[in-house]
Enzyme design. Structure first.
Site, PDB file in Angstrom:
ATOM      1  N   LYS A  27       0.830  -1.212   0.000  1.00 32.30           N
ATOM      2  CA  LYS A  27       0.000   0.000   0.000  1.00 32.30           C
ATOM      3  C   LYS A  27       0.864   1.261   0.000  1.00 32.30           C
ATOM      4  O   LYS A  27       0.608   2.200  -0.765  1.00 32.30           O
ATOM      5  CB  LYS A  27      -0.935  -0.041   1.226  1.00 32.30           C
ATOM      6  CG  LYS A  27      -1.826   1.191   1.394  1.00 32.30           C
ATOM      7  CD  LYS A  27      -3.040   0.883   2.239  1.00 32.30           C
ATOM      8  CE  LYS A  27      -2.763   0.771   3.727  1.00 32.30           C
ATOM      9  NZ  LYS A  27      -2.548   2.058   4.418  1.00 32.30           N
ATOM     10  N   SER A  28       1.874   1.293   0.860  1.00 33.47           N
ATOM     11  CA  SER A  28       2.725   2.494   0.953  1.00 33.47           C
ATOM     12  C   SER A  28       3.399   2.785  -0.389  1.00 33.47           C
ATOM     13  O   SER A  28       3.455   3.932  -0.837  1.00 33.47           O
ATOM     14  CB  SER A  28       3.806   2.292   2.023  1.00 33.47           C
ATOM     15  OG  SER A  28       3.227   2.171   3.288  1.00 33.47           O
ATOM     16  N   ARG A  32       2.835   5.984  -3.330  1.00 29.71           N
ATOM     17  CA  ARG A  32       3.966   6.785  -3.781  1.00 29.71           C
ATOM     18  C   ARG A  32       4.176   6.634  -5.291  1.00 29.71           C
ATOM     19  O   ARG A  32       4.617   7.579  -5.958  1.00 29.71           O
ATOM     20  CB  ARG A  32       5.216   6.395  -2.985  1.00 29.71           C
ATOM     21  CG  ARG A  32       5.138   6.890  -1.508  1.00 29.71           C
ATOM     22  CD  ARG A  32       6.041   6.096  -0.590  1.00 29.71           C
ATOM     23  NE  ARG A  32       6.168   6.629   0.760  1.00 29.71           N
ATOM     24  CZ  ARG A  32       5.297   6.407   1.769  1.00 29.71           C
ATOM     25  NH1 ARG A  32       4.199   5.711   1.556  1.00 29.71           N
ATOM     26  NH2 ARG A  32       5.519   6.919   2.974  1.00 29.71           N
ATOM     27  N   GLY A 100      -4.841   7.804   5.693  1.00 35.43           N
ATOM     28  CA  GLY A 100      -3.937   8.761   6.335  1.00 35.43           C
ATOM     29  C   GLY A 100      -2.750   9.084   5.453  1.00 35.43           C
ATOM     30  O   GLY A 100      -2.302  10.235   5.380  1.00 35.43           O
ATOM     31  N   ARG A 128      -8.199  11.978  12.937  1.00 35.41           N
ATOM     32  CA  ARG A 128      -6.764  11.700  13.154  1.00 35.41           C
ATOM     33  C   ARG A 128      -5.946  12.993  13.148  1.00 35.41           C
ATOM     34  O   ARG A 128      -6.287  13.956  12.462  1.00 35.41           O
ATOM     35  CB  ARG A 128      -6.280  10.702  12.092  1.00 35.41           C
ATOM     36  CG  ARG A 128      -6.900   9.328  12.317  1.00 35.41           C
ATOM     37  CD  ARG A 128      -6.557   8.337  11.248  1.00 35.41           C
ATOM     38  NE  ARG A 128      -5.147   7.978  11.222  1.00 35.41           N
ATOM     39  CZ  ARG A 128      -4.609   7.191  10.294  1.00 35.41           C
ATOM     40  NH1 ARG A 128      -5.356   6.696   9.321  1.00 35.41           N
ATOM     41  NH2 ARG A 128      -3.325   6.903  10.338  1.00 35.41           N
ATOM     42  N   SER A 173       7.630   8.972  12.299  1.00 39.03           N
ATOM     43  CA  SER A 173       6.520   8.814  11.359  1.00 39.03           C
ATOM     44  C   SER A 173       6.997   8.987   9.922  1.00 39.03           C
ATOM     45  O   SER A 173       7.505  10.048   9.543  1.00 39.03           O
ATOM     46  CB  SER A 173       5.433   9.856  11.656  1.00 39.03           C
ATOM     47  OG  SER A 173       4.572   9.979  10.543  1.00 39.03           O
ATOM     48  N   GLN A 175       5.052   9.179   7.476  1.00 40.34           N
ATOM     49  CA  GLN A 175       4.140  10.116   6.803  1.00 40.34           C
ATOM     50  C   GLN A 175       4.604  11.555   6.998  1.00 40.34           C
ATOM     51  O   GLN A 175       4.551  12.367   6.067  1.00 40.34           O
ATOM     52  CB  GLN A 175       2.718   9.912   7.315  1.00 40.34           C
ATOM     53  CG  GLN A 175       2.149   8.569   6.867  1.00 40.34           C
ATOM     54  CD  GLN A 175       0.748   8.293   7.358  1.00 40.34           C
ATOM     55  OE1 GLN A 175       0.193   9.066   8.137  1.00 40.34           O
ATOM     56  NE2 GLN A 175       0.173   7.184   6.925  1.00 40.34           N
ATOM     57  N   ASP A 321       2.264  -1.302  11.844  1.00 35.29           N
ATOM     58  CA  ASP A 321       0.937  -1.686  11.346  1.00 35.29           C
ATOM     59  C   ASP A 321       0.593  -3.152  11.631  1.00 35.29           C
ATOM     60  O   ASP A 321      -0.533  -3.583  11.391  1.00 35.29           O
ATOM     61  CB  ASP A 321       0.851  -1.436   9.831  1.00 35.29           C
ATOM     62  CG  ASP A 321       0.949   0.044   9.511  1.00 35.29           C
ATOM     63  OD1 ASP A 321       0.681   0.867  10.413  1.00 35.29           O
ATOM     64  OD2 ASP A 321       1.318   0.384   8.376  1.00 35.29           O
ATOM     65  N   ARG A 393      -7.258  -3.543   9.683  1.00 31.72           N
ATOM     66  CA  ARG A 393      -6.275  -4.458  10.294  1.00 31.72           C
ATOM     67  C   ARG A 393      -6.859  -5.169  11.522  1.00 31.72           C
ATOM     68  O   ARG A 393      -6.486  -6.310  11.822  1.00 31.72           O
ATOM     69  CB  ARG A 393      -4.989  -3.711  10.641  1.00 31.72           C
ATOM     70  CG  ARG A 393      -4.363  -3.063   9.423  1.00 31.72           C
ATOM     71  CD  ARG A 393      -2.885  -2.858   9.491  1.00 31.72           C
ATOM     72  NE  ARG A 393      -2.452  -2.032   8.360  1.00 31.72           N
ATOM     73  CZ  ARG A 393      -2.228  -2.487   7.125  1.00 31.72           C
ATOM     74  NH1 ARG A 393      -2.379  -3.770   6.853  1.00 31.72           N
ATOM     75  NH2 ARG A 393      -1.845  -1.667   6.162  1.00 31.72           N
TER      76      ARG A 393
END
Ligand code: SPQ
Length: 439
Positions: A27-28, A32, A100, A128, A173, A175, A321, A393
């Protein structure tokens, strides 16, 4: 009715996991790939793209900003890059749903564009924390409006220019780091981030892959604004975060023997392997190879007895995660497992400490939430009903818990499993989980 409340998983107890499977793309990296491919000069071809709601939200956001993107078709996406200055003002707010990563990375990327844009998300995402990105972006000169609570919607106003900063990050983080590096592409001078502990480095790796000069020295990443990306081809590996459910499931279910293919084993993501191995799991890392700058391997996992451990705090950001799944492993281990230093789990798609503790307790496990972690005593998992609070999750973790339960487990509010793992129910059923889904 909120559609996410309408999907329920029912899992019959017992079973074992067998065979070979490949879970969907990371996913990450999928997020990107769209962002970098859109800003590049030329055509970027992606394979292995995750066709889940989160990555699709990023893809749709760039379409709304005028980027021509073909696909996804079986994980294939073709992005016709518009260059660093080629994005156009979207006509509507960009709705990134539950994601997020989309909101925080886009916030940085859009802070230095010459147009106004609004980012909105679903109820979970709108609760969040966003100050962790808006505060340093404002130091760079950005003009971003949030709610009084520092949450979305975020209205990003155009500014004259951004100025690079040297930012010691207060939280570990990826992010926050990625957000600032993306803003730094549009800033005058140098932008540096220093992280308090290593976090996933897909942004840094992919920037280098697209030919951007980014320097990394220990915990510090530095780039100068004003460069450009050159299009390239990307092969996205299977997501280790999705693989984690099968690593835990095959470990706890007696008689399991499972091969997980082409899994991304970036060193900043392998905390789950390290932690499970320390608990006694039998996981072999085979055929290590490189896929476009990211290390991948096949993982062979067989059932084994687990023991409780004190989870080393340096593994926490590397497995952030995967804790919902690791908590299920802890519930099946002999003795006590103690997690500390993981307060970040409280601000994910749900409060993953409280929601997992509530669910474990509902299934008869002694689980004590603490401000920054949990103490879990291994025991007998009983049947029962647990609420996933719309957190993908959490839903998948309790699904695999049924492999060791004495009765049927029902999980409510499961539609968001599609954010990261479309096809989970059929793939898990194929491997041997007695799962069905109803809406
Ligand atoms: O995108 P989102 O909703 O934040 O997703 C999560 C997840 O469990 O899928 C977190 F809830 O993953 C994050 C991860 O926790 C994805 C991510 C990234 O791609 O950069 C980084 C991590 O978040 P953070 O806050 O630690 O940087």
């Amino acid at each position: 009715m909120n559609p996410s409340h309408s999907v329920i998983f029912n899992i019959k107890p017992g079973g074992k996991l067998q065979g070979s499977l490949r879970v969907p793309g990371d996913k990450s990296i999928s997020h990107r790939s769209i962002m970098f491919g859109s800003l590049a000069e030329g055509i970027t071809q992606v394979t292995g793209f995750l066709e889940g709601d989160d990555a699709l939200a990023t893809l749709n956001a760039f379409r709304q900003m005028g980027v021509r993107i073909e696909g996804p078709d079986n994980g294939r996406v073709t992005i016709h890059g518009v260059g660093m200055q080629g994005l156009k003002a979207p006509k509507e707010p960009l709705d990134v749903g539950n994601s997020g990563t989309s909101m925080r990375l886009l916030c940085g990327l859009l802070a230095g564009q010459g147009f106004e844009v609004t980012l909105v998300g679903d109820r979970s995402l709108s609760g969040r924390p966003m100050r962790r990105v808006t505060t340093p972006l404002e130091k760079m000169g950005a003009n971003i409006e949030a709610t009084d609570a520092g949450t979305a919607p975020l209205v990003i106003h155009p500014v004259d220019h951004l100025q690079g900063i040297d930012y010691p990050m207060p939280v570990a983080s990826a992010q926050v780091k990625s957000c600032l590096l993306l803003a730094g592409l549009y800033a005058q001078g140098k932008t540096s981030t220093t992280e308090p502990a290593p976090t996933r480095d897909h942004t840094e790796r992919m920037m280098s892959g697209f030919g951007y000069d980014i320097q990394r020295e220990g915990a510090k990443a530095t780039l100068s604004g004003g460069g450009h990306f050159t299009a390239c081809n990307l092969d996205i590996p299977a997501d280790i975060s999705s693989t984690a459910f099968f690593l835990v499931g095959a470990t706890i279910a007696e008689g399991s023997d499972l091969m997980l293919e082409h899994v991304g084993i970036n060193p900043t993501r392998i905390g789950v392997i390290n932690i499970l191995r320390e608990m006694g799991a039998d996981i072999e890392v085979l055929n290590e190879r490189d896929a476009g700058g990211e290390p991948v391997a096949d993982l062979h996992v067989r059932s084994s007895k687990l023991k409780g451990i004190n989870i080393p705090e340096d593994q926490v950001p590397l497995a952030i995660d995967e804790f919902p799944a690791i908590f299920i492993a802890a519930a099946c281990a002999e003795g006590e497992t103690i997690l500390t230093g993981a307060e970040e789990l409280r601000v994910k798609e749900s409060d993953r400490i409280q929601v997992m503790a509530d669910g474990l307790i509902a299934l008869g496990i002694d689980a004590q939430p603490t401000p920054d972690g949990m103490i879990i005593k291994g025991g007998e998992i009983q049947g029962g009903t647990v609420g996933s609070h719309g957190d993908h999750r959490i839903a998948m973790s309790f699904a695999i818990a049924a492999l060791r339960a004495s009765g049927e487990i029902t999980i409510t509010d499961c539609a968001n499993v599609n954010t990261s793992f479309p096809g989970f129910v059929s793939l898990a059923a194929k491997a041997g989980l007695n799962i069905s889904s109803a809406s």
